[in-house]
Design an enzyme around this catalytic site. Structure first.
Site, PDB file in Angstrom:
ATOM      1  N   GLU A  36      -7.349 -24.762  -1.526  1.00 52.15           N
ATOM      2  CA  GLU A  36      -6.511 -24.573  -2.726  1.00 52.15           C
ATOM      3  C   GLU A  36      -5.338 -23.647  -2.430  1.00 52.15           C
ATOM      4  O   GLU A  36      -4.264 -23.806  -3.010  1.00 52.15           O
ATOM      5  CB  GLU A  36      -7.357 -24.021  -3.882  1.00 52.15           C
ATOM      6  CG  GLU A  36      -8.559 -24.890  -4.254  1.00 52.15           C
ATOM      7  CD  GLU A  36      -9.776 -24.651  -3.354  1.00 52.15           C
ATOM      8  OE1 GLU A  36      -9.699 -23.814  -2.425  1.00 52.15           O
ATOM      9  OE2 GLU A  36     -10.807 -25.319  -3.591  1.00 52.15           O
ATOM     10  N   ASN A  38      -3.833 -23.545   0.491  1.00 53.48           N
ATOM     11  CA  ASN A  38      -2.881 -24.398   1.205  1.00 53.48           C
ATOM     12  C   ASN A  38      -2.026 -25.183   0.207  1.00 53.48           C
ATOM     13  O   ASN A  38      -0.806 -25.278   0.353  1.00 53.48           O
ATOM     14  CB  ASN A  38      -3.619 -25.402   2.105  1.00 53.48           C
ATOM     15  CG  ASN A  38      -4.461 -24.720   3.177  1.00 53.48           C
ATOM     16  OD1 ASN A  38      -4.209 -23.570   3.527  1.00 53.48           O
ATOM     17  ND2 ASN A  38      -5.451 -25.427   3.691  1.00 53.48           N
ATOM     18  N   ARG A 106     -19.143 -17.638   4.887  1.00 47.08           N
ATOM     19  CA  ARG A 106     -18.669 -17.526   3.506  1.00 47.08           C
ATOM     20  C   ARG A 106     -19.821 -17.476   2.498  1.00 47.08           C
ATOM     21  O   ARG A 106     -19.576 -17.471   1.300  1.00 47.08           O
ATOM     22  CB  ARG A 106     -17.700 -18.668   3.195  1.00 47.08           C
ATOM     23  CG  ARG A 106     -18.344 -20.038   3.216  1.00 47.08           C
ATOM     24  CD  ARG A 106     -17.339 -21.170   3.333  1.00 47.08           C
ATOM     25  NE  ARG A 106     -16.330 -21.198   2.300  1.00 47.08           N
ATOM     26  CZ  ARG A 106     -15.473 -22.217   2.133  1.00 47.08           C
ATOM     27  NH1 ARG A 106     -15.521 -23.276   2.937  1.00 47.08           N
ATOM     28  NH2 ARG A 106     -14.564 -22.191   1.185  1.00 47.08           N
ATOM     29  N   LYS A 226      -6.255 -41.958  -0.082  1.00 48.68           N
ATOM     30  CA  LYS A 226      -5.508 -41.645   1.144  1.00 48.68           C
ATOM     31  C   LYS A 226      -6.055 -42.472   2.299  1.00 48.68           C
ATOM     32  O   LYS A 226      -7.261 -42.492   2.530  1.00 48.68           O
ATOM     33  CB  LYS A 226      -5.623 -40.146   1.445  1.00 48.68           C
ATOM     34  CG  LYS A 226      -4.966 -39.277   0.374  1.00 48.68           C
ATOM     35  CD  LYS A 226      -5.290 -37.815   0.566  1.00 48.68           C
ATOM     36  CE  LYS A 226      -6.642 -37.451  -0.009  1.00 48.68           C
ATOM     37  NZ  LYS A 226      -6.945 -36.017   0.056  1.00 48.68           N
ATOM     38  N   LEU A 227      -5.155 -43.149   3.002  1.00 50.67           N
ATOM     39  CA  LEU A 227      -5.560 -44.058   4.074  1.00 50.67           C
ATOM     40  C   LEU A 227      -5.186 -43.528   5.444  1.00 50.67           C
ATOM     41  O   LEU A 227      -5.027 -44.301   6.390  1.00 50.67           O
ATOM     42  CB  LEU A 227      -4.934 -45.438   3.845  1.00 50.67           C
ATOM     43  CG  LEU A 227      -5.190 -46.070   2.463  1.00 50.67           C
ATOM     44  CD1 LEU A 227      -4.340 -47.324   2.280  1.00 50.67           C
ATOM     45  CD2 LEU A 227      -6.668 -46.391   2.283  1.00 50.67           C
ATOM     46  N   GLY A 228      -5.028 -42.217   5.567  1.00 49.08           N
ATOM     47  CA  GLY A 228      -4.667 -41.624   6.853  1.00 49.08           C
ATOM     48  C   GLY A 228      -3.297 -42.102   7.295  1.00 49.08           C
ATOM     49  O   GLY A 228      -2.363 -42.156   6.495  1.00 49.08           O
ATOM     50  N   GLY A 256      -5.852 -29.883   6.834  1.00 51.73           N
ATOM     51  CA  GLY A 256      -4.763 -29.462   5.965  1.00 51.73           C
ATOM     52  C   GLY A 256      -3.873 -30.615   5.541  1.00 51.73           C
ATOM     53  O   GLY A 256      -3.025 -30.463   4.655  1.00 51.73           O
ATOM     54  N   GLY A 258      -4.737 -33.323   3.910  1.00 51.42           N
ATOM     55  CA  GLY A 258      -5.069 -33.673   2.526  1.00 51.42           C
ATOM     56  C   GLY A 258      -4.480 -32.671   1.537  1.00 51.42           C
ATOM     57  O   GLY A 258      -4.055 -33.050   0.436  1.00 51.42           O
ATOM     58  N   ASP A 259      -4.445 -31.408   1.935  1.00 51.34           N
ATOM     59  CA  ASP A 259      -3.858 -30.391   1.056  1.00 51.34           C
ATOM     60  C   ASP A 259      -2.356 -30.585   0.946  1.00 51.34           C
ATOM     61  O   ASP A 259      -1.773 -30.424  -0.130  1.00 51.34           O
ATOM     62  CB  ASP A 259      -4.157 -28.986   1.593  1.00 51.34           C
ATOM     63  CG  ASP A 259      -5.655 -28.723   1.692  1.00 51.34           C
ATOM     64  OD1 ASP A 259      -6.411 -29.337   0.917  1.00 51.34           O
ATOM     65  OD2 ASP A 259      -6.053 -27.919   2.545  1.00 51.34           O
TER      66      ASP A 259
HETATM   67  O1  KDG Z   1      -8.380 -28.383   3.640  1.00 46.88           O
HETATM   68  C1  KDG Z   1      -8.276 -27.471   4.680  1.00 46.88           C
HETATM   69  C2  KDG Z   1      -9.464 -26.613   4.571  1.00 46.88           C
HETATM   70  O2  KDG Z   1     -10.549 -27.286   5.126  1.00 46.88           O
HETATM   71  C3  KDG Z   1      -9.345 -25.309   5.208  1.00 46.88           C
HETATM   72  O3  KDG Z   1      -8.141 -24.649   4.976  1.00 46.88           O
HETATM   73  C4  KDG Z   1     -10.530 -24.431   4.937  1.00 46.88           C
HETATM   74  O4  KDG Z   1     -11.019 -24.387   2.614  1.00 46.88           O
HETATM   75  C5  KDG Z   1     -11.354 -24.679   3.712  1.00 46.88           C
HETATM   76  C6  KDG Z   1     -12.669 -25.296   3.893  1.00 46.88           C
HETATM   77  O5  KDG Z   1     -13.506 -25.062   3.047  1.00 46.88           O
HETATM   78  O6  KDG Z   1     -12.905 -26.018   4.863  1.00 46.88           O
END
Ligand code: KDG
Length: 315
Positions: A36, A38, A106, A226-228, A256, A258-259
């Site tokens: 989020e 990103n 995390r 999304k088809l890459g 990243g 997809g973001d």
């Molecule tokens: O979408 C990219 C994310 O995978 C990365 O920045 C880290 O948030 C993240 C995750 O949970 O993988």
């Protein structure tokens, strides 16, 4: 409203600078991750105002995150702190081909303790779009409750909800729980952004058309699959578009993408562009992202995006 609201967990990111499995690496590069965040950086670079809600510890990684927010001119006004929980961090490997592997630290992070009490007073009156990914609700039960709460409140306030299922299997107790929960959340979305393989896993269907029909049954208005490198399939229930993918000059890191895609979609909707224009922009930023090593460093400014969309070839 015109602001974009996001909630998520930012993390310290240690990316390997050499090829190989994570347990054999000696050198890492320091940056910041968080799906989020990103997206927030992506929309902000395109000139939109973002409100990014999160919770950090008071530790080394929280100072990294704060510097990243400052560098990107994202307000710290929605950052809360925990004095007992840490900021999350993760490792990412470097690969010649395909997706890198990741390793998370995390569990019980500060962000995983965000509760409904924390977000109850967020003022939604200025918000045009709420962006949710499937990562935040995977962090803890309360994060799932918070996600539902915000999505429901957004729906009640006529706020456009964009939703990227963003499958992170290791964060869920089982595949079944993940599928059920992510599909439950999709019901509150105005726009859903699954990758084709995510869509297949979540719906059990094969084609972008079938996957879209599944989400339409749930009441989702826009579905963008999304088809890459092949681009994206988009439908609003009335019209259907297939956007060709942009051609990356080199593929450095797929994480990243997809973001970046989401940042393109969200910024375009915030500007009143059509679904087709939004999808074009999403595909362009997704492509720019795979040509950069970091999860968010490559996100373009408006000028860079304009040049890229004018000059880069399509697949
Ligand atoms: O979408 C990219 C994310 O995978 C990365 O920045 C880290 O948030 C993240 C995750 O949970 O993988």
């Amino acid at each position: 409203g015109e602001k974009i609201l996001l909630i998520g967990e930012p993390m310290g990111l240690l990316t390997s600078t050499e090829y190989g499995t994570l347990d054999s690496i000696k050198n890492f590069d320091v940056s910041i991750a968080g799906a989020e965040l990103n997206v927030a950086i992506g929309v902000k670079r395109l000139g939109h105002e973002v409100l990014y809600y999160s919770k950090l510890g008071r530790d080394l990684f929280s100072s990294w995150v704060l510097s990243c927010l400052r560098k990107n001119e994202i307000s710290e006004g929605f950052i809360r702190y925990s004095s007992i929980h840490n900021t999350g961090f993760m490792f990412k490997s470097k690969v010649q081909d395909g997706d890198p592997s990741v390793y998370y630290y995390r569990k019980n992070s500060a962000a995983s303790t965000i509760s409904i009490e924390d977000v109850r007073n967020i003022d939604l009156s200025d918000i045009a779009i709420l962006h949710i990914t499937g990562i935040f609700p995977a962090l803890s039960n309360n994060c799932l409750e918070v996600t539902k709460y915000l999505m429901q409140k957004a729906v009640a306030n006529n706020i456009h909800v964009t939703y990227d299922p963003n499958i992170r299997m290791t964060l869920w107790e089982s595949k079944e729980v993940m599928i059920r929960t992510l599909n439950e959340l999709a019901k509150y979305a105005t726009t859903v952004l699954p990758g084709i393989s995510e869509g297949r896993l979540l719906t059990g269907f094969e084609t972008a058309e079938e996957i879209s029909a599944f989400y339409q049954e749930l009441g989702v208005k826009n579905i963008i699959v999304k088809l890459g490198e092949k681009g994206a399939f988009a439908t609003d229930g009335e019209q259907t578009y297939v956007t060709q993918g942009y051609f990356p000059n080199q593929i450095i890191d797929t994480v990243g993408a997809g973001d970046g895609f989401a940042a393109g979609i969200i910024s375009a909707f915030a500007e009143g562009l059509s679904l087709q224009e939004a999808t074009e922009r999403g595909a362009a930023i997704g492509c720019i992202q795979v040509m950069h090593v970091g999860d968010n460093e490559g996100l373009p400014t408006r000028e860079q995006l304009g040049i890229f969309m004018k000059t880069n070839k399509k697949f």
